[in-house]
Design an enzyme around this catalytic site. Structure first.
Site, PDB file in Angstrom:
ATOM      1  N   ASP A  44     -17.046   8.667  15.840  1.00 13.71           N
ATOM      2  CA  ASP A  44     -16.750   8.385  14.434  1.00 13.71           C
ATOM      3  C   ASP A  44     -16.611   9.723  13.712  1.00 13.71           C
ATOM      4  O   ASP A  44     -17.552  10.516  13.662  1.00 13.71           O
ATOM      5  CB  ASP A  44     -17.895   7.567  13.858  1.00 13.71           C
ATOM      6  N   HIS A  97     -14.402   4.104  12.605  1.00 16.27           N
ATOM      7  CA  HIS A  97     -15.424   4.323  11.580  1.00 16.27           C
ATOM      8  C   HIS A  97     -15.835   3.004  10.946  1.00 16.27           C
ATOM      9  O   HIS A  97     -14.977   2.235  10.492  1.00 16.27           O
ATOM     10  CB  HIS A  97     -14.864   5.255  10.505  1.00 16.27           C
ATOM     11  N   SER A 120     -20.702   3.310   5.791  1.00 17.35           N
ATOM     12  CA  SER A 120     -20.330   4.681   5.483  1.00 17.35           C
ATOM     13  C   SER A 120     -21.237   5.262   4.391  1.00 17.35           C
ATOM     14  O   SER A 120     -22.445   5.300   4.551  1.00 17.35           O
ATOM     15  CB  SER A 120     -18.848   4.713   5.101  1.00 17.35           C
TER      16      SER A 120
END
Length: 558
Positions: A456, A485, A229
């Protein structure tokens, strides 16, 4: 965006289609715009970091039981608060290490969970989840970025900020906007009072320079890196500043460097609405289990009616009142992880059908990260703002810009839009200097493997395509139709086996021409309420650990 984990990193979302779209007047009490720093060269910033060499770490025991069980060691690396003044004030970065267990030594693997604001100490244990023992030849290095967790100092402003019974997210009246302005202004005022000069030194560039200091403290010529991320953006920045110091790199859930950070949040608003509707449809498909409606439309309608009911008449939980905002927050993970779908559907059903407030409160606390007994419960959120609000000068200072954009998107994406707006609105008046954004350039990075599910919501797929273009040696694994995600090393053999092969040998898939993925893998199958797959069970077991739960929260937007 934290890449909004809400407390985080920590934050939740929206309500019914109440608004006609008329714009509200900006708050008369809004704090003045944050200052901006003079333009400076980030190449000179890299040079200043190279001029500092920290002492070698002194390894000792770790406080975390899971790190102890993994035979990890912990230490702190002393770094400059301001790399332009390396002889000035020092701060400490907490690091952890699980050493390699094979004769082959592939060097150190730094890991960042995302956020920004996520604690990464626990991720020193990540190597054990790489298939075929391919992680065993690395020293896995977890670290708490500056301001986070066990690093010194740890940033905190108001630990009660993400508490119970918050104002309605959708500002259908000027009074609601004023309530949020009062709340966010009080938070940034507290940040200014409780924290010192570190607020001016929390940018991603600062953390990239800390990674370089960690490398030097460990005596390594190069590092390997695994970023989830926001951690992918940290990796992009490090690769731009120190490309020759990177060996093997994995990005999972890649941040789009064109949209740092205001536009990234707008993209998330629409993407989360898509995913929550997919979940509503899944719940409808299993109406025989949950009894919440036989169509997506029926489930969606019940969800938002329940939100409105709670705004009108909050219920009392053990820790406080749960209203419509807490209801929305409780279900945020449904937009992030398929593995959460069954549990959250059960929570939805138990509350609507059985008035089970305990289940709702547990889901809210899990998603928000709020802990009334933690004096630094907002640490993740405070650092999230500290990083994103100062990484760039592109945050709009006029409330009318935020308002116009939010109402426009809300009309088609009501779920997260206004919650995400209020989560990030403190960047209009954050009490630290904004910096000139670094232009990401990965042309000199020799090796990169990327992973992204195409739905995502926290890091939309377009970001991976953009980074693939900027990093010509990169390869991208796409999972078409997947909504999870940053879910690598969670049981998808098609993805995880390729990561293992890359970490073992450095071999990458063949790069395809054009703006496309180099490899495609089916995402993990959607869960079944009655009989979950072995992969899903493994994922649920792993997500129950404190460190990986933190990883999840840290990777969320807001």
């Amino acid at each position: 965006m934290t890449l909004r984990s809400r407390a985080l990193a920590t934050g939740a979302a929206v309500a019914t289609l109440l608004a006609s779209g008329a714009l509200l007047a900006p708050s008369a009490t809004a704090a003045p715009a944050a200052g901006t720093a003079p333009a400076s060269s980030r190449t000179s910033a890299a040079t200043s970091a190279r001029s500092y060499t920290p002492p070698a770490p002194v390894w000792g025991s770790c406080s975390s039981s899971s790190l102890k069980d993994a035979k990890a060691e912990c230490a702190k690396v002393t770094v400059p608060l301001d790399y332009d003044h390396p002889d000035g004030t020092k701060i400490k970065i907490a690091i952890s290490r699980v050493a390699h267990t094979t004769k082959q030594d592939q060097g150190v693997m730094l890991v960042n969970p995302g956020g920004p604001g996520g604690s990464g100490l626990g991720l020193a244990t990540l190597g054990q989840y790489v298939p075929d023992g391919a992680g065993d030849s690395y020293d896995w290095i977890g670290f708490d970025p500056r301001g986070v967790g066990d690093s010194e100092p740890a940033v905190s402003c108001d630990p009660t900020f993400a508490g119970y019974d918050r104002p309605r997210y959708v500002p259908a009246s000027p009074a609601l906007s004023e309530a949020w302005f009062a709340k966010t202004n009080a938070y940034t005022d507290a940040c200014a009072k409780k924290n010192g000069p570190i607020l001016d030194h929390l940018t991603t560039v600062d953390s990239a320079k800390d990674m370089e200091s960690i490398r030097k403290a460990l005596g390594e010529k190069k590092i390997n890196y695994y970023g989830f991320s926001y951690g992918t953006y940290l990796g992009q920045v490090y690769g731009t500043l120190y490309p020759k110091r990177l060996r093997r790199v994995v990005f999972d859930g890649t941040v789009d460097p064109r949209k740092i950070w205001y536009d990234a949040n707008l993209d998330q608003d629409e993407a989360f609405d898509v995913n929550i509707d997919i979940w509503f449809g899944w719940v409808a498909d299993h109406d025989s289990v949950y009894h919440l409606g036989t169509t997506q439309k029926a489930v969606r309608s019940l969800f938002y009616r329940t939100e409105e009911k709670l705004y009108a008449d909050p219920v009392k939980g053990k820790g406080g009142q749960l209203g419509g905002s807490e209801w929305i927050d409780a279900f945020l993970y449904a937009g992030y992880y398929q593995s959460s779908w069954t549990g959250l559907a059960e929570t939805f059903s138990r509350f609507v059908r059985d008035d089970d407030v305990k289940a709702l409160e547990a889901a809210y606390l899990d998603s928000s990260g709020y802990d009334a007994d933690d004096p630094k419960a907002d640490n993740g959120y405070a650092v999230y703002l500290g990083v994103q609000c100062t990484d760039t000068r592109d945050w709009p200072q006029k409330w009318s810009t935020w308002e116009k954009d939010s109402w426009r998107i809300f009309r088609k994406a009501p779920y997260e839009t206004w919650a995400n707006t209020w989560y990030n609105e403190p960047c209009r008046h954050w009490p630290a200097q904004q910096q000139k954004e670094l232009k990401i350039d990965g042309r000199k990075v020799k090796s990169l493997l990327m992973v992204n599910e195409t739905l995502d919501a926290a890091t939309p797929y377009a970001g991976s395509l953009e980074v693939r273009k900027r990093f010509p040696k990169a390869r991208l694994i796409a999972e078409p139709g997947g909504t999870t995600h940053a879910g690598s090393l969670y049981g998808n053999a098609c993805v995880d086996d390729r990561i293992a092969a890359y970490l073992a040998t450095g071999e990458l898939p063949k790069r395809k021409s054009g703006k496309k993925a180099d490899v495609t893998c089916d995402p993990l199958p959607r869960p079944e309420p009655a009989a979950r797959s072995a992969a899903a069970k493994k994922q649920a077991e792993r997500s129950s650990t404190k460190e990986l739960s933190t990883l999840r929260r840290a990777a969320l937007p807001r």
